[in-house]
Design an enzyme around this catalytic site. Structure first.
Site, mmCIF file in Angstrom:
data_model
loop_
_atom_site.group_PDB
_atom_site.id
_atom_site.type_symbol
_atom_site.label_atom_id
_atom_site.label_comp_id
_atom_site.label_asym_id
_atom_site.label_seq_id
_atom_site.Cartn_x
_atom_site.Cartn_y
_atom_site.Cartn_z
ATOM 1 N N ASP A 41 7.312 22.010 11.643
ATOM 2 C CA ASP A 41 5.199 22.496 11.232
ATOM 3 C C ASP A 41 5.209 22.586 9.724
ATOM 4 O O ASP A 41 3.819 23.531 8.957
ATOM 5 C CB ASP A 41 5.263 24.059 11.048
ATOM 6 C CG ASP A 41 6.935 25.012 10.891
ATOM 7 O OD1 ASP A 41 7.713 23.871 9.837
ATOM 8 O OD2 ASP A 41 7.394 26.101 10.961
ATOM 9 N N ASP A 275 -11.076 2.355 -6.265
ATOM 10 C CA ASP A 275 -10.420 1.029 -5.963
ATOM 11 C C ASP A 275 -9.733 0.311 -7.161
ATOM 12 O O ASP A 275 -10.371 -1.326 -7.526
ATOM 13 C CB ASP A 275 -10.890 0.437 -4.251
ATOM 14 C CG ASP A 275 -9.782 -0.214 -4.229
ATOM 15 O OD1 ASP A 275 -8.785 -0.523 -4.310
ATOM 16 O OD2 ASP A 275 -10.276 -0.814 -3.297
ATOM 17 N N HIS A 365 -12.266 1.719 1.227
ATOM 18 C CA HIS A 365 -13.124 0.895 2.922
ATOM 19 C C HIS A 365 -14.045 1.811 3.594
ATOM 20 O O HIS A 365 -14.457 1.397 4.244
ATOM 21 C CB HIS A 365 -12.458 -0.034 4.034
ATOM 22 C CG HIS A 365 -11.035 -0.625 3.610
ATOM 23 N ND1 HIS A 365 -10.195 -1.763 3.670
ATOM 24 C CD2 HIS A 365 -10.663 -1.368 1.636
ATOM 25 C CE1 HIS A 365 -9.027 -2.020 3.608
ATOM 26 N NE2 HIS A 365 -9.108 -1.804 1.961
ATOM 27 N N GLU A 389 -11.792 -8.550 -5.486
ATOM 28 C CA GLU A 389 -10.671 -7.537 -6.109
ATOM 29 C C GLU A 389 -9.748 -9.479 -5.446
ATOM 30 O O GLU A 389 -9.431 -9.513 -4.491
ATOM 31 C CB GLU A 389 -10.181 -7.204 -5.191
ATOM 32 C CG GLU A 389 -10.576 -7.162 -3.833
ATOM 33 C CD GLU A 389 -9.930 -6.054 -2.870
ATOM 34 O OE1 GLU A 389 -8.682 -6.007 -2.408
ATOM 35 O OE2 GLU A 389 -11.003 -4.674 -2.244
ATOM 36 N N TYR A 393 -0.646 -15.032 -3.825
ATOM 37 C CA TYR A 393 0.992 -14.656 -3.786
ATOM 38 C C TYR A 393 1.724 -15.706 -3.392
ATOM 39 O O TYR A 393 1.061 -16.293 -2.940
ATOM 40 C CB TYR A 393 0.515 -13.942 -2.512
ATOM 41 C CG TYR A 393 -0.637 -12.698 -2.965
ATOM 42 C CD1 TYR A 393 -0.420 -11.485 -3.719
ATOM 43 C CD2 TYR A 393 -1.868 -13.206 -2.421
ATOM 44 C CE1 TYR A 393 -1.808 -10.565 -4.320
ATOM 45 C CE2 TYR A 393 -3.185 -12.392 -3.309
ATOM 46 C CZ TYR A 393 -2.685 -11.211 -3.424
ATOM 47 O OH TYR A 393 -3.795 -10.255 -3.777
ATOM 48 N N ARG A 411 -3.108 -9.872 -8.080
ATOM 49 C CA ARG A 411 -4.199 -9.268 -8.271
ATOM 50 C C ARG A 411 -5.219 -8.620 -9.019
ATOM 51 O O ARG A 411 -4.052 -8.100 -9.912
ATOM 52 C CB ARG A 411 -4.108 -8.916 -6.843
ATOM 53 C CG ARG A 411 -5.603 -7.871 -6.477
ATOM 54 C CD ARG A 411 -5.762 -7.937 -4.405
ATOM 55 N NE ARG A 411 -4.962 -6.243 -4.583
ATOM 56 C CZ ARG A 411 -3.907 -6.227 -4.457
ATOM 57 N NH1 ARG A 411 -3.430 -7.271 -3.302
ATOM 58 N NH2 ARG A 411 -2.858 -4.825 -3.392
ATOM 59 N N GLU A 413 -8.516 -6.452 -9.784
ATOM 60 C CA GLU A 413 -9.768 -5.596 -8.799
ATOM 61 C C GLU A 413 -10.285 -5.119 -9.790
ATOM 62 O O GLU A 413 -9.903 -4.310 -10.306
ATOM 63 C CB GLU A 413 -8.833 -4.790 -7.317
ATOM 64 C CG GLU A 413 -9.687 -3.894 -6.907
ATOM 65 C CD GLU A 413 -9.769 -3.825 -5.148
ATOM 66 O OE1 GLU A 413 -8.106 -3.197 -5.463
ATOM 67 O OE2 GLU A 413 -9.714 -3.701 -4.403
HETATM 68 N N1 GLY Z 1 -6.662 -0.693 -1.900
HETATM 69 C C1 GLY Z 1 -6.998 -1.012 -0.725
HETATM 70 C C2 GLY Z 1 -7.865 -2.399 -0.710
HETATM 71 O O1 GLY Z 1 -7.750 -2.532 -2.569
HETATM 72 O O2 GLY Z 1 -8.677 -3.020 -0.640
HETATM 73 MN MN MN Z 2 -10.073 -2.613 -2.397
HETATM 74 MN MN MN Z 3 -6.852 -1.372 -4.080
#
Ligand code: GLY
Ligand code: MN
Ligand code: MN
Length: 448
Positions: A41, A275, A365, A389, A393, A411, A413
């Site tokens: 629950d 993000d 997104h 971004e 890798y 990465r 971003e």
């Molecule tokens: N954090 C998800 C993206 O970078 O798209």
């Molecule tokens: Mn992103």
């Molecule tokens: Mn991201």
């Protein structure tokens, strides 16, 4: 949203009016997100539907917006909400109720949510169009169909149409959301600043021997401390080769000296999220090889950001990044051959498998078309916000890659607002130059 989220009934009214103007004559029907069960629950944390919250500011579950134009640039707003209930409120928290929906959220009419299916036929009477997205919530759609069936049976002698034309309001709403209004931009700026502060706190905190989730706790504590009630998406805190898993979520590895730590995390503020991704050493400094890969990604990211200009296609940044990342892969000894040929055969794909940009806003997104009516990449307009971004890798056991590079995932971003004067980075308060990162990392290892 939290009870302190910005309440501005006039703002939400003007958003609804803009949408109804775009849709034309008919009735908009829009439920908020459904509350969902986590286990037993226990419910998942409730977050209002992005569209619903954009149009109403109303934070509670079990709420439905009905709105229709009344002529002369005006409309009527009807909110169906949970009724006040002393005993339920003792258990589950306070409710605004129908009176609050009118007084604090500017509804012209408000009814208990239980009355929706009895009242909706009256609100639809004489209307030929219903604006509702089918398929978001099967249970809601079934009730709607049952309502139409019951109405048809009631009026079967007159043979009226069984239901109005049902059209999808979401494309028009997405078009409205993709170009940010002043309030959305203010929220995104704040989300960007808070998120940057969280990333800085994480950069100060990471150490060999700590678990990834300890750094996550520090990052998210800073988000909360600065006024963000929740994340825009689950934080990715990925050390070592975990950085090569794009949506890594376990966050439970113990970090080691010599690792890089990739953090992809964003705080939400007034319904909008940032993000941000940064990648930095768990020790004090990048190794030479890590720095070489990092420079390639940073050079691509900077060029990608510069490409976010009014009139450029939204995927221009991706194209620019692909070229620079591919050139970097040659410099790093991963690829061999002529640049154009490598680009043509997408030789970068095993090492850069995702896109470079997406719209950003209430949804990480975010909504908004990427193609225009002719199915061509859409051109950027002032007020759009997108991410840039790029990354590289190198999986830990990839035989195609020089051994020294294996297990490195990087990465970088940032969130970019497109303006007539050029791109504005909303997440610039967290360092990304190697020297600035290493300076911050030095503060994590105080000298005696
Ligand atoms: N954090 C998800 C993206 O970078 O798209
Ligand atoms: Mn992103
Ligand atoms: Mn991201």
């Amino acid at each position: 949203m939290s009870r302190d989220a910005i309440l501005d009934p006039a703002l939400h009214r003007s958003r609804r009016q803009r949408l109804l103007d775009a849709l034309g004559d008919g009735v908009l029907l829009l439920p908020t997100a459904a509350a969902t069960t986590r286990n037993g629950d226990v419910l998942h944390e409730f977050r209002p539907g992005s569209d619903f919250h954009f149009l109403t500011g109303f934070p509670e579950p079990e709420a439905v917006l009905v709105a229709f134009p009344t002529g002369a640039g005006r409309h009527r707003t009807v909110l169906f909400v949970r009724q006040r209930d002393k005993s339920r409120e003792v258990w589950d928290g306070r409710r605004h109720g129908t009176a609050g929906a009118k007084r604090r959220f500017g509804a012209d009419e408000a009814w208990p949510i239980e009355a929706l299916w009895q009242r909706l036929p009256g609100l639809l009477a004489g209307k030929t169009q219903l604006f509702h997205r089918l398929s978001n919530d099967a249970a809601f759609d079934r009730r709607l169909l049952e309502m139409f069936k019951a109405l048809a049976q009631k009026h079967r002698r007159r043979q009226p149409p069984q239901h109005p034309t049902i059209s999808d309001p979401i494309p028009a709403l997405a078009a409205q959301r993709v170009v940010k209004d002043a309030a959305e931009l203010a929220a995104l700026r704040r989300a960007g600043a808070i998120s940057a502060a969280g990333h800085v706190a994480a950069m100060r905190n990471a150490r060999p021997g700590r678990a990834e989730f300890e750094v996550q706790a520090v990052l998210e504590a800073e988000f909360r401390r600065q006024g963000s009630p929740r994340n825009g998406y689950p934080s990715i805190v990925a050390s070592g080769a975990n950085a090569c898993v794009l949506h890594y979520h376990e966050n439970d590895r113990t970090m080691r000296a010599g690792d890089l730590l990739l953090i992809d995390a964003g705080a939400e503020f007034d319904g909008n999220t940032a993000d941000i991704t940064r990648t930095f050493p768990v020790g004090e400094r990048f190794t030479e090889v890590q720095a070489a890969v990092y420079r390639v990604v940073l050079r691509a990211q900077r060029a990608g950001i510069r490409a976010c200009k009014v009139g450029a296609t939204w995927d221009r940044a991706h194209k620019v990044c692909l070229r620079l990342l591919t050139r970097g892969l040659v410099e790093l000894g991963v690829l061999r051959g002529r640049l154009d040929g490598l680009l043509k055969k997408q030789a970068y794909k095993p090492f850069y498998m995702h896109g470079t940009s997406h719209w950003l806003g209430r949804d990480v997104h975010d909504v908004g078309a990427y193609q225009d009516a002719a199915d061509k990449p859409r051109r950027l307009v002032a007020g759009a916000v997108l991410t840039v971004e790029p990354g590289l890798y190198f999986a830990p056991r990839d035989p195609r890659v020089p051994a020294a590079l294996r297990g490195i995932g990087i990465r970088i971003e940032d969130d970019v607002l497109v303006t007539a004067k050029g791109p504005v980075v909303l997440t610039a308060d967290v360092p990304k130059e190697i020297a600035a990162i290493e300076q911050l990392r030095a503060s994590a290892f105080p000298r005696r």
